[in-house]
Structures are given as structure tokens and as C-alpha cells.
Write a protein that holds these residues in place. Structure first.
Motif, PDB file in Angstrom:
ATOM      1  N   GLU A 157     -79.063 -18.433-146.287  1.00 32.41           N
ATOM      2  CA  GLU A 157     -79.804 -18.065-145.224  1.00 32.41           C
ATOM      3  C   GLU A 157     -81.422 -17.739-145.463  1.00 32.41           C
ATOM      4  N   LEU A 158     -81.442 -17.678-146.695  1.00 34.17           N
ATOM      5  CA  LEU A 158     -83.228 -17.352-147.189  1.00 34.17           C
ATOM      6  C   LEU A 158     -83.967 -18.630-146.901  1.00 34.17           C
ATOM      7  N   GLN A 159     -83.152 -19.561-147.420  1.00 33.84           N
ATOM      8  CA  GLN A 159     -83.680 -21.069-147.576  1.00 33.84           C
ATOM      9  C   GLN A 159     -84.073 -21.590-146.111  1.00 33.84           C
ATOM     10  N   ARG A 160     -83.270 -20.933-145.170  1.00 37.74           N
ATOM     11  CA  ARG A 160     -83.464 -21.279-143.692  1.00 37.74           C
ATOM     12  C   ARG A 160     -84.734 -20.434-142.992  1.00 37.74           C
ATOM     13  N   THR A 161     -84.872 -19.440-143.689  1.00 33.76           N
ATOM     14  CA  THR A 161     -85.939 -18.220-142.957  1.00 33.76           C
ATOM     15  C   THR A 161     -87.345 -18.941-143.076  1.00 33.76           C
ATOM     16  N   THR A 162     -87.978 -18.993-141.970  1.00 29.63           N
ATOM     17  CA  THR A 162     -89.456 -19.093-141.863  1.00 29.63           C
ATOM     18  C   THR A 162     -90.134 -17.845-141.848  1.00 29.63           C
ATOM     19  N   LEU A 163     -91.250 -17.593-142.469  1.00 26.91           N
ATOM     20  CA  LEU A 163     -91.998 -16.456-142.754  1.00 26.91           C
ATOM     21  C   LEU A 163     -93.209 -16.353-141.801  1.00 26.91           C
ATOM     22  N   PRO A 164     -93.866 -15.384-141.339  1.00 26.95           N
ATOM     23  CA  PRO A 164     -95.003 -15.216-140.666  1.00 26.95           C
ATOM     24  C   PRO A 164     -96.253 -15.621-141.661  1.00 26.95           C
ATOM     25  N   GLY A 165     -97.554 -15.939-140.804  1.00 31.78           N
ATOM     26  CA  GLY A 165     -98.701 -16.110-141.926  1.00 31.78           C
ATOM     27  C   GLY A 165     -98.659 -17.309-142.378  1.00 31.78           C
ATOM     28  N   GLY A 166     -97.667 -18.344-142.451  1.00 30.68           N
ATOM     29  CA  GLY A 166     -97.620 -19.493-143.057  1.00 30.68           C
ATOM     30  C   GLY A 166     -97.277 -19.323-144.624  1.00 30.68           C
ATOM     31  N   TYR A 167     -96.633 -18.187-144.950  1.00 25.88           N
ATOM     32  CA  TYR A 167     -96.300 -17.930-146.375  1.00 25.88           C
ATOM     33  C   TYR A 167     -95.023 -18.932-146.870  1.00 25.88           C
ATOM     34  N   LYS A 168     -95.190 -19.178-148.139  1.00 29.96           N
ATOM     35  CA  LYS A 168     -94.009 -19.964-148.583  1.00 29.96           C
ATOM     36  C   LYS A 168     -93.362 -19.098-149.459  1.00 29.96           C
ATOM     37  N   LEU A 169     -91.809 -19.279-149.113  1.00 33.19           N
ATOM     38  CA  LEU A 169     -90.844 -18.426-149.737  1.00 33.19           C
ATOM     39  C   LEU A 169     -90.255 -19.038-150.813  1.00 33.19           C
ATOM     40  N   GLU A 170     -90.092 -18.372-152.045  1.00 32.81           N
ATOM     41  CA  GLU A 170     -89.337 -18.831-153.354  1.00 32.81           C
ATOM     42  C   GLU A 170     -88.466 -17.692-153.707  1.00 32.81           C
ATOM     43  N   ILE A 171     -87.472 -17.774-154.205  1.00 32.79           N
ATOM     44  CA  ILE A 171     -86.520 -17.063-154.517  1.00 32.79           C
ATOM     45  C   ILE A 171     -86.105 -16.795-156.154  1.00 32.79           C
ATOM     46  N   ALA A 172     -86.182 -15.460-156.764  1.00 34.26           N
ATOM     47  CA  ALA A 172     -85.819 -15.324-157.979  1.00 34.26           C
ATOM     48  C   ALA A 172     -84.715 -14.272-158.047  1.00 34.26           C
ATOM     49  N   VAL A 173     -83.647 -14.671-158.777  1.00 37.41           N
ATOM     50  CA  VAL A 173     -82.356 -13.858-159.004  1.00 37.41           C
ATOM     51  C   VAL A 173     -82.628 -13.345-160.376  1.00 37.41           C
ATOM     52  N   ILE A 174     -82.325 -12.168-160.355  1.00 34.36           N
ATOM     53  CA  ILE A 174     -82.422 -11.498-161.818  1.00 34.36           C
ATOM     54  C   ILE A 174     -81.053 -11.009-161.931  1.00 34.36           C
ATOM     55  N   ASN A 175     -80.691 -11.825-162.897  1.00 34.28           N
ATOM     56  CA  ASN A 175     -79.049 -11.618-163.474  1.00 34.28           C
ATOM     57  C   ASN A 175     -79.021 -10.444-164.333  1.00 34.28           C
TER      58      ASN A 175
ATOM     59  N   ASP B  80     -76.089  -8.619-151.901  1.00 35.01           N
ATOM     60  CA  ASP B  80     -74.544  -8.188-151.512  1.00 35.01           C
ATOM     61  C   ASP B  80     -74.530  -8.279-149.925  1.00 35.01           C
ATOM     62  N   GLY B  81     -75.698  -8.851-149.204  1.00 33.38           N
ATOM     63  CA  GLY B  81     -75.597  -8.932-147.884  1.00 33.38           C
ATOM     64  C   GLY B  81     -76.126  -7.915-147.166  1.00 33.38           C
ATOM     65  N   GLN B  82     -76.607  -6.731-147.532  1.00 33.65           N
ATOM     66  CA  GLN B  82     -76.932  -5.740-146.775  1.00 33.65           C
ATOM     67  C   GLN B  82     -78.343  -5.914-146.044  1.00 33.65           C
ATOM     68  N   HIS B  83     -79.215  -6.696-146.679  1.00 36.10           N
ATOM     69  CA  HIS B  83     -80.375  -7.008-146.309  1.00 36.10           C
ATOM     70  C   HIS B  83     -80.612  -8.307-145.573  1.00 36.10           C
ATOM     71  N   PRO B  84     -80.276  -8.344-144.334  1.00 36.98           N
ATOM     72  CA  PRO B  84     -80.233  -9.833-143.846  1.00 36.98           C
ATOM     73  C   PRO B  84     -81.485 -10.575-143.726  1.00 36.98           C
ATOM     74  N   PRO B  85     -81.807 -11.877-144.367  1.00 40.25           N
ATOM     75  CA  PRO B  85     -83.035 -12.343-144.492  1.00 40.25           C
ATOM     76  C   PRO B  85     -83.631 -12.632-143.219  1.00 40.25           C
ATOM     77  N   LYS B  86     -82.878 -12.488-141.926  1.00 42.88           N
ATOM     78  CA  LYS B  86     -83.658 -12.695-140.784  1.00 42.88           C
ATOM     79  C   LYS B  86     -84.547 -11.447-140.450  1.00 42.88           C
ATOM     80  N   GLU B  87     -84.432 -10.386-141.121  1.00 40.65           N
ATOM     81  CA  GLU B  87     -85.160  -9.325-141.105  1.00 40.65           C
ATOM     82  C   GLU B  87     -86.507  -9.340-141.766  1.00 40.65           C
ATOM     83  N   LEU B  88     -86.668 -10.371-142.707  1.00 38.87           N
ATOM     84  CA  LEU B  88     -87.728 -10.422-143.584  1.00 38.87           C
ATOM     85  C   LEU B  88     -89.148 -10.547-142.940  1.00 38.87           C
ATOM     86  N   PRO B  89     -89.188 -11.197-141.746  1.00 34.78           N
ATOM     87  CA  PRO B  89     -90.449 -11.350-140.941  1.00 34.78           C
ATOM     88  C   PRO B  89     -91.094 -10.124-140.674  1.00 34.78           C
TER      89      PRO B  89
END
Length: 236
Positions: free
Chosen positions: A24-42, A94-103
Motif C-alpha cells: 500500500e505504501l508503494q501505491r501512495t502518492t504524497l502531496p508536495g511532489g515528495y518522493k517516498l522511500e521505505i526503510a524497514v529496521i529489523n 503491523d497495519g495500525q497506521h494506514p498509508p492512506k493517512e500519510l498525506p
């Protein structure tokens, strides 16, 4: 050029929910033209979280020892600093924070200039509201934070939060190591950063287990209260 946003996902045994979050994060478009990248800290997961994260396109940082939530988040923030990201956003795997809320967090930051923006469950009281016992604890920390910072932060334990460049520079070297969310607000406030909340809709945990259970909740309240006090009285 558009700015860069790093999504920091502290991860411990979350392979069940992680793929859906990353996709879902990879499908998310951010305001302001920001480019989204992801880091998982295992954080030394005992399941296949690390492999699952890589398979779903995330940068993965495998910690050699378990650092807990604070250490994992700080690792991600240091990575954001070193790689020149403009914004870092902590988001649970864990799914508590939906990526659609990021904007909502980014738009609020752009509109107000807030250095730290917290995604809050309790401003509009929509979506998953947590258990009654946890809500009591959250209300307790609301009043402790108000006493120490003068701020009305209603969801001070929320791990869904945005850090701008100033907050990144501070948190990369000064961030609480265990149960960091309430205490970090004292740190940010003392440094003169602007902290704000924006209403978001959260969901119930889709996988994994909370680190705060049964007797641990009493330890959590005591330990975090003491840590907040020390941060409050510590000289800059």
C-alpha cells in the motif's frame, strides 16, 4: 527537485502484516511532489520479516542486537539524516497506521511548518480507539506532557509521526531508547521545536504483539514517567 520522504518502519516479528503495508505504501502518492522511500529496521525478528521486507521493495537495516522500539526508530532517523531526506515518518508495520493517512501528516506540516506532526486517534475519535485500559494510560501521559511542555497532545503515545529536517537532526543523536513516544515530546519541546497533532483514522493491529502487556503496562507507566522527568530537568 521534489523533496524526499523516508518511511521508517521499526519491525519485530511482523511478517504477517508487513507485505500489505509495504504494497500500500508503494501505491501512495504524497502531496508536495515528495518522493517516498521505505526503510524497514529489523530489530532481530525471529520470523521472516527481513526477507519479506526485501521482497516487497523496502531497504532493510538488520540490527545485530535487539534495541527496542526507540533504538530501531533512531536507527531509521540516523539513516534519514545520512541520506539527506527532508522528512522521516515513523509508521508501524503491523497495519495500525494506514498509508492512506500519510498525506494528512505531510499536508499539515506544509501548511503549519510544524517540526513534529503526530497522527492522533483522539482528535476526531474515528477508527480504532484502543482498549479502555490503554486509553486511561494515554490520558495519563496527556496530562504529564501538558505539565512538562505546556502542550495539549492528546495521543502522545502514537507511533505515527512526522519529523522534519530539524527534528531529524535532533532525534538522530538524542532520542529515548525505550518506549520513546511520550518522552521524546519533552525532548523536542525543550529544543524549541513546534509539535502538532492531526486527526487520522487508525486500524486494529493486523499482526504481531504489543510490547506492553499485563504487568508490563505498570512498568511502562513508571519507567516512562521517570524518564520524562529526567528529560525535563536535564540541562540542554
Amino acid at each position: 527537485m521534489p523533496g524526499k520522504v523516508l518511511i521508517v518502519i521499526p519491525c519485530y516479528n511482523e511478517e504477517a502484516a508487513l507485505p500489505a503495508v509495504l504494497q500500500e505504501l508503494q501505491r501512495t502518492t504524497l502531496p508536495g511532489g515528495y518522493k517516498l522511500e521505505i526503510a524497514v529496521i529489523n530489530d532481530c525478528s525471529k520470523d521472516n520479516s527481513s526477507a519479506v521486507a526485501r521482497q516487497n521493495g523496502a531497504t532493510v537495516i538488520d540490527l545485530p542486537v535487539n534495541l527496542g522500539i526507540g533504538g530501531a526508530v533512531q536507527t531509521g532517523i540516523r539513516y534519514a539524516l545520512e541520506q539527506g531526506y527532508d522528512i522521516a515518518i515513523q509508521l508501524d508495520g503491523d497495519g495500525q497506521h494506514p498509508p492512506k493517512e500519510l498525506p494528512k501528516l505531510i499536508s499539515y506540516h506544509l501548511e503549519t511548518g510544524a517540526n513534529v506532526v503526530i497522527g492522533s486517534r483522539f482528535l476526531e475519535k474515528e477508527g480504532f480507539q484502543s482498549s479502555f485500559a490503554r486509553r486511561l494510560g494515554i490520558k495519563y501521559f496527556h496530562w504529564v506532557n501538558r505539565l512538562m511542555t505546556g502542550l495539549q497532545i492528546y495521543d502522545s503515545t502514537s507511533g505515527f509521526r512526522l519529523f522534519d529536517r530539524k527534528a531529524i537532526e535532533l532525534a538522530a543523536f538524542n532520542y529515548p531508547d525505550e518506549y520513546p513516544e511520550p518522552e521524546s515530546l519533552v525532548v523536542f519541546s525543550k529544543a524549541g521545536l513546534k509539535i502538532a497533532e492531526v486527526a487520522v483514522i487508525m486500524e486494529a493491529r493486523q499482526g504481531g504483539q504489543s510490547s506492553i502487556r499485563s504487568f508490563g503496562s505498570l512498568y511502562y507507566c513508571f519507567k516512562v514517567s521517570l524518564a520524562m522527568l529526567f528529560s525535563f530537568i536535564r540541562k540542554p
